[in-house]
Design an enzyme around this catalytic site. Structure first.
Site, PDB file in Angstrom:
ATOM      1  N   THR A 195       0.874  -1.324   0.099  1.00 52.33           N
ATOM      2  CA  THR A 195       0.002  -0.056  -0.018  1.00 52.33           C
ATOM      3  C   THR A 195       1.015   1.144   0.050  1.00 52.33           C
ATOM      4  OG1 THR A 195      -1.658  -1.289   1.290  1.00 52.33           O
ATOM      5  CG2 THR A 195      -1.490   1.299   1.391  1.00 52.33           C
ATOM      6  N   GLY A 225      -9.345  -4.513   3.079  1.00 57.96           N
ATOM      7  CA  GLY A 225      -8.323  -4.371   4.195  1.00 57.96           C
ATOM      8  C   GLY A 225      -8.382  -3.213   5.237  1.00 57.96           C
ATOM      9  N   GLY A 249      -3.939  -6.330   6.037  1.00 55.35           N
ATOM     10  CA  GLY A 249      -4.954  -5.323   6.793  1.00 55.35           C
ATOM     11  C   GLY A 249      -5.949  -5.908   7.763  1.00 55.35           C
TER      12      GLY A 249
HETATM   13  N1  ASP Z   1      -3.071  -3.238   3.861  1.00 51.30           N
HETATM   14  C1  ASP Z   1      -3.193  -3.634   2.712  1.00 51.30           C
HETATM   15  C2  ASP Z   1      -4.458  -4.724   2.694  1.00 51.30           C
HETATM   16  O1  ASP Z   1      -4.684  -5.262   3.514  1.00 51.30           O
HETATM   17  C3  ASP Z   1      -2.161  -4.366   1.706  1.00 51.30           C
HETATM   18  C4  ASP Z   1      -0.874  -4.247   1.985  1.00 51.30           C
HETATM   19  O2  ASP Z   1      -0.710  -2.773   2.528  1.00 51.30           O
HETATM   20  O3  ASP Z   1       0.275  -4.918   2.142  1.00 51.30           O
HETATM   21  O4  ASP Z   1      -5.193  -4.472   1.738  1.00 51.30           O
END
Ligand code: ASP
Length: 335
Positions: A195, A225, A249
């Site tokens: 992200t 997420g 997430g």
């Molecule tokens: N946090 C994001 C999600 O869970 C993915 C990531 O940052 O790796 O959608």
């Protein structure tokens, strides 16, 4: 170097000072290491190019909110980036669904989750904040709103993403790979998640943040997420600081991670200590899961001090201020 904004303020403050050389005044009154703001920080290596774009607004004295929106649009538009925006990998049914949120210095926030067919979810999130009485729009409703606001509805699944998805379908094993954005791990990895979370303080000392992602590659259709969830993927409090997260997430949501980091800073913890404590909560609640996944937090306080902490090695973040526009820092980790 000195802080030009403060220099102007100081030199305007007293007419008698005008008799002296401006630079001499600045050098005397402003500590040479005062580069606290403007400043912009963001997650992962791709934060460097995103920060540079945000900096164009910040260096002109622009608003942090405008800076973070413009900044994260760079990875959103990048066709080589399969974890954010238009070239993000699809869910397991082949839909590219995007999540994003934004928050300003007044505590206003906007968010879209599982939005389809729109390349810049961050800008839709901003309009949710500015043009609706709501905070969050999801799925078809979010797309409908975007189209009403003049966004182009387009197919986002790129040939490369489609190929990766079809390859994944051969085994259809859901297995997130850690730190995919880190170049070393891209080779040989088929799946990914990451992200861009960005936090900025503008010349007026005001904070804003933005967070945008395509989420976990090949996720279940409808999965959302932490990234579009205010308090989980992003939180900004103009009195204290801001925080954002990346990684799996679900674990961030369980701990309301970014809000936790900001509250810890409010209690006096440094940004790095606050991020570390949030990571430790994840370990405490799910010790076995925590060993196998990546989560990273990034934070900045009102003074412009920043820090990060992750579960696993490999997390990086980018910093940009008047001194240096392309600083990349390796985040500390527990394991
Ligand atoms: N946090 C994001 C999600 O869970 C993915 C990531 O940052 O790796 O959608």
């Amino acid at each position: 170097m000195y802080n030009r904004r403060k220099f102007i303020k100081i030199s305007a403050a007293g007419a008698s000072l005008a008799a002296f050389s401006r630079s001499a005044i600045a050098d005397t009154l402003i500590p040479s290491n005062d580069t606290s703001h403007p400043i912009v920080i963001s997650t992962w290596d791709f934060g460097i190019v995103a920060n540079k774009e945000a900096w164009k607004t910040l260096e002109k004295g622009g608003r942090a909110l405008d800076a973070v929106e413009a900044g994260v649009k760079i990875p959103e538009a990048d066709l080589h980036n399969h974890t954010v925006g238009r070239a993000g990998y699809p869910d397991r049914d082949g839909h590219v669904t995007l999540d994003a949120c934004i928050m300003d210095e007044f505590g206003n926030c906007g968010s879209v989750a599982a939005i389809e067919y729109i390349a810049h979810p961050i800008s839709v999130a901003r309009l949710v904040m500015e043009k609706t009485p709501h905070v969050m729009l999801v799925g078809e409703g979010a797309t409908q709103f975007a189209v009403e606001q003049g966004f182009k509805k387009e197919k986002l699944l790129t040939p490369e993403s489609e190929k990766a998805w079809k390859e994944w379908l051969k085994t259809a094993k859901y297995s997130p790979v850690m730190n995919i954005e880190n170049k070393q791990n891209i080779q040989g990895s088929k799946y990914n998640h990451d992200t861009i979370g960005m936090l900025a303080i503008d010349a007026k000392g005001n904070l804003s943040g933005a967070c945008t992602t395509s989420g976990m590659a090949f996720k279940m259709h409808g999965r959302v997420g932490d990234s579009p969830i205010i308090g989980a993927g992003l939180y900004v409090d103009n009195e204290v600081g801001g925080a954002t997260s990346t990684g799996v997430g679900e674990e961030v949501i369980r701990n309301v991670g970014s809000f936790l980091v900001v509250e810890l800073m409010r209690q006096g913890h440094s940004p790095e200590e606050a991020c570390k404590e949030a990571v430790m909560r994840i370990i405490k609640k799910k010790p076995e899961t925590a060993k196998q996944i990546q989560v990273g937090f990034l934070a900045i306080n009102k003074k412009g001090e920043y820090g990060a902490y992750a579960l696993q090695p490999g997390f990086s973040f980018a910093v940009c201020n008047a001194e240096k526009q392309d600083l990349l820092i390796k985040g500390k980790s527990v394991y």
